[in-house]
Design a protein around this motif. Structure first.
Motif, PDB file in Angstrom:
ATOM      1  N   ALA B 205       0.838  -1.203   0.000  1.00  0.00           N
ATOM      2  CA  ALA B 205       0.000   0.000   0.000  1.00  0.00           C
ATOM      3  C   ALA B 205       0.871   1.250   0.000  1.00  0.00           C
ATOM      4  N   GLU B 206       1.936   1.231   0.775  1.00  0.00           N
ATOM      5  CA  GLU B 206       2.795   2.406   0.850  1.00  0.00           C
ATOM      6  C   GLU B 206       3.558   2.604  -0.466  1.00  0.00           C
ATOM      7  N   ALA B 207       4.162   1.491  -0.966  1.00  0.00           N
ATOM      8  CA  ALA B 207       4.934   1.594  -2.210  1.00  0.00           C
ATOM      9  C   ALA B 207       4.039   2.076  -3.352  1.00  0.00           C
ATOM     10  N   LEU B 213       0.589   8.976  -5.716  1.00  0.00           N
ATOM     11  CA  LEU B 213       0.815  10.383  -5.370  1.00  0.00           C
ATOM     12  C   LEU B 213       1.618  11.086  -6.468  1.00  0.00           C
ATOM     13  N   GLN B 214       2.631  10.400  -6.970  1.00  0.00           N
ATOM     14  CA  GLN B 214       3.441  11.007  -8.037  1.00  0.00           C
ATOM     15  C   GLN B 214       2.615  11.207  -9.305  1.00  0.00           C
ATOM     16  N   ALA B 215       1.688  10.259  -9.552  1.00  0.00           N
ATOM     17  CA  ALA B 215       0.819  10.397 -10.733  1.00  0.00           C
ATOM     18  C   ALA B 215      -0.056  11.636 -10.584  1.00  0.00           C
ATOM     19  N   TYR B 235      -4.259  -0.623  -6.851  1.00  0.00           N
ATOM     20  CA  TYR B 235      -5.535  -0.439  -6.156  1.00  0.00           C
ATOM     21  C   TYR B 235      -5.309  -0.280  -4.654  1.00  0.00           C
ATOM     22  N   ARG B 236      -4.382  -1.081  -4.118  1.00  0.00           N
ATOM     23  CA  ARG B 236      -4.031  -0.885  -2.701  1.00  0.00           C
ATOM     24  C   ARG B 236      -3.447   0.513  -2.498  1.00  0.00           C
ATOM     25  N   GLY B 237      -2.650   0.953  -3.490  1.00  0.00           N
ATOM     26  CA  GLY B 237      -2.053   2.286  -3.424  1.00  0.00           C
ATOM     27  C   GLY B 237      -3.110   3.372  -3.469  1.00  0.00           C
ATOM     28  N   HIS B 238      -4.159   3.107  -4.205  1.00  0.00           N
ATOM     29  CA  HIS B 238      -5.296   4.000  -4.349  1.00  0.00           C
ATOM     30  C   HIS B 238      -5.916   4.271  -2.964  1.00  0.00           C
ATOM     31  N   GLY B 239      -6.126   3.186  -2.202  1.00  0.00           N
ATOM     32  CA  GLY B 239      -6.671   3.336  -0.851  1.00  0.00           C
ATOM     33  C   GLY B 239      -5.728   4.117   0.051  1.00  0.00           C
ATOM     34  N   TYR B 240      -4.456   3.815  -0.065  1.00  0.00           N
ATOM     35  CA  TYR B 240      -3.435   4.476   0.766  1.00  0.00           C
ATOM     36  C   TYR B 240      -3.396   5.967   0.462  1.00  0.00           C
ATOM     37  N   ALA B 241      -3.428   6.302  -0.828  1.00  0.00           N
ATOM     38  CA  ALA B 241      -3.350   7.710  -1.220  1.00  0.00           C
ATOM     39  C   ALA B 241      -4.538   8.494  -0.669  1.00  0.00           C
ATOM     40  N   ARG B 242      -5.726   7.868  -0.734  1.00  0.00           N
ATOM     41  CA  ARG B 242      -6.929   8.542  -0.229  1.00  0.00           C
ATOM     42  C   ARG B 242      -6.842   8.762   1.274  1.00  0.00           C
TER      43      ARG B 242
END
Lengths: 192, 290
Positions: B205-207, B213-215, B235-242
């Motif tokens: 999620a963090e990676a 975030l960069q996108a 998708y996990r990153g999506h949750g983390y970013a939110r």
């Protein structure tokens, strides 16, 4: 006169073993640390990649073969891309994993990585093709965390990405020949 | 032309949208994918970590099947399958002792005649960017994308043998030919967290969250990917970013083949873009692409 001290013969020290098998000149690393800086998983490792190289140099075999770090590397090759000397650090990690396996050294703590790998391979040995959902459910069940990915799973189900059929994995026609590969390797290794 | 096609386990499972769009886009451009009958799992990272001989044998079985079917090229859309199949071929080449062992294990002959290609190579090398551009019917005008390659498509460099290991451009060229605006950004080849998605989801999620975030900072409408595992992890990153950067701080991730197929005039109904965990329709409608 015969020498009383049995000096290690050339090619038998830990450093030389790792260098010969990985094809990488570990002793030539000048410790800039860019492999560790770039590695996406060094934060998960108990020993950083550049420290691993130094430890090989000093022959610290046992802690290295038991480390979580060598099981954490997935061979993405970022270390090689970052290394000013073009060193394939992931090859060294791979060599250490293989040495650990051959010597029967189990990891002290692996954050679930080794047990996941084995469940994954059991699934492939049984079905020939990986049953993703079956594997995820089995891993979470074994870890006693069945509900962990339930929100994501529900969303996949709701979106039609996975269906009820995925909960009941089927053996493909390839299950038999793939199962034989696994069995033959076990036999081969038993012979050696 | 005909090519051997190795979908891999994910494309028959959670990556169906990639499978359908990849086959469709290839066919429109005159490349006919023939699925290798009886293909089996390449063993992926777990086999490589646990047992090198097993890893080579599991991948080599598929190379041998493609060779027996008479294919010159074997196309593997998944970045991990591509990397493992190709690595197995490289290891066997010139090592007769290993080759003999592998033949015994897989019960098939293998002469090393098959070339493993990833999907980007199909469009860049087999089809060609100029030929592709000529077939674009509905250019993706105004759509701002960032191209995400991840690791195994381009690294380790001697395995991938393709593009640049740190700053690849082949996917950028494909998306530009399809009419999209490709934005510069720094996370092209950052790792999404790969197979740690099960064992250490917080790491993934963090990676992947940092990639999202960069996108966002680049000002993209969409992240474009070429790997089913990266897609899942983003998708996990999506949750983390939110969670960490506030609501609205996220965007959909789609397969490059989906946008390419749309640009080639394929109806969105022929694809399954609704299956995405983050719906790309609102932004595609806004840009009048669907």
């Amino acid at each position: 006169m015969k020498m009383a001290v049995d000096l290690a013969r050339e090619g038998t020290t830990f450093l030389e073993q790792v260098e010969a098998r990985s094809g990488e000149k570990v002793a030539e690393c000048y410790q800039c640390g860019k492999c560790s800086g770039g590695c996406p998983f060094s934060s998960l490792m108990d020993i950083a990649p550049n420290q691993i190289l130094e430890m090989i140099y000093y022959g610290l075999e046992e802690p290295l073969l038991r480390s979580r770090a060598i099981r954490t590397c997935i061979g993405c090759g970022t270390c090689e891309a970052n290394c000013p000397a073009g060193f394939k650090m992931y090859r060294v990690m791979e060599t250490l994993r293989h040495l650990a396996r051959e010597k029967g050294v189990e990891p002290k703590a692996d954050a679930g990585i080794v047990s996941f790998n084995r469940l994954f391979l059991d699934n492939v040995a049984r079905f020939g093709r990986l049953q993703e959902i079956g594997l995820a459910l089995e891993y979470n069940r074994k870890k006693g965390q069945l509900l962990r990915d339930s929100a994501m799973g529900a969303r996949m189900f709701f979106k039609g990405m996975v269906g009820a059929a995925d909960l009941f994995p089927r053996r493909s026609a390839t299950a038999a020949p793939v199962g034989r590969i696994f069995r033959k390797i076990e036999e081969m290794e038993g012979r050696e | 032309m005909k090519v051997g096609y190795y979908p891999g386990c994910s494309l028959h499972g959670t990556g169906k949208a990639y499978d359908i769009s990849a086959r469709t886009a290839m066919k429109v451009l005159g490349v006919m994918p023939e699925e290798v009958a009886d293909w089996s799992c390449c063993g992926s990272t777990p086999a490589e970590c646990e047992n090198p001989l097993l890893s080579t044998a599991l991948s080599a079985r598929n190379l041998a099947l493609a060779e027996a079917a008479g294919h010159e090229f074997l196309v593997a859309p998944c970045a991990a399958c591509f990397s493992h199949l190709k690595k197995a071929g490289l290891e066997i080449a010139g090592n007769e002792k290993l080759a003999a062992k592998i033949r015994e294990l897989i019960e098939l002959d293998y002469q090393g005649q098959v070339k493993v290609l990833n999907l980007l190579q199909v469009f860049v090398d087999l089809v060609g960017i100029d030929a592709l551009r000529k077939k674009v019917k509905k250019p993706l005008t105004g759509l701002r994308v960032v191209t995400y390659y991840g690791c195994l498509l381009v690294r380790p460099a001697h395995v991938a043998g393709f593009d640049d290991p740190v700053n690849p451009v082949s996917l950028d060229r494909i998306m530009e030919a399809a009419g999209a605006t490709v934005l510069p950004w720094g996370a092209k080849t950052d790792c999404c967290g790969a197979s740690f998605t099960m064992t250490n989801p917080e790491v993934v999620a963090e990676a992947s969250g940092k990639i999202m975030l960069q996108a966002l900072e680049a000002g993209a409408d969409l992240v474009v990917t070429a790997c089913p595992m990266c897609w899942m992890n983003l998708y996990r990153g999506h949750g983390y970013a939110r969670e960490h950067f506030g609501p609205g701080k996220t965007m959909p991730t789609v397969y490059f083949t989906e946008l390419l197929a749309l640009a080639l005039g394929v109806s969105p109904r022929a694809l399954v873009m609704k299956k995405h965990l983050v719906n790309p329709y609102p932004v595609l409608r806004q840009k009048q692409i669907v």
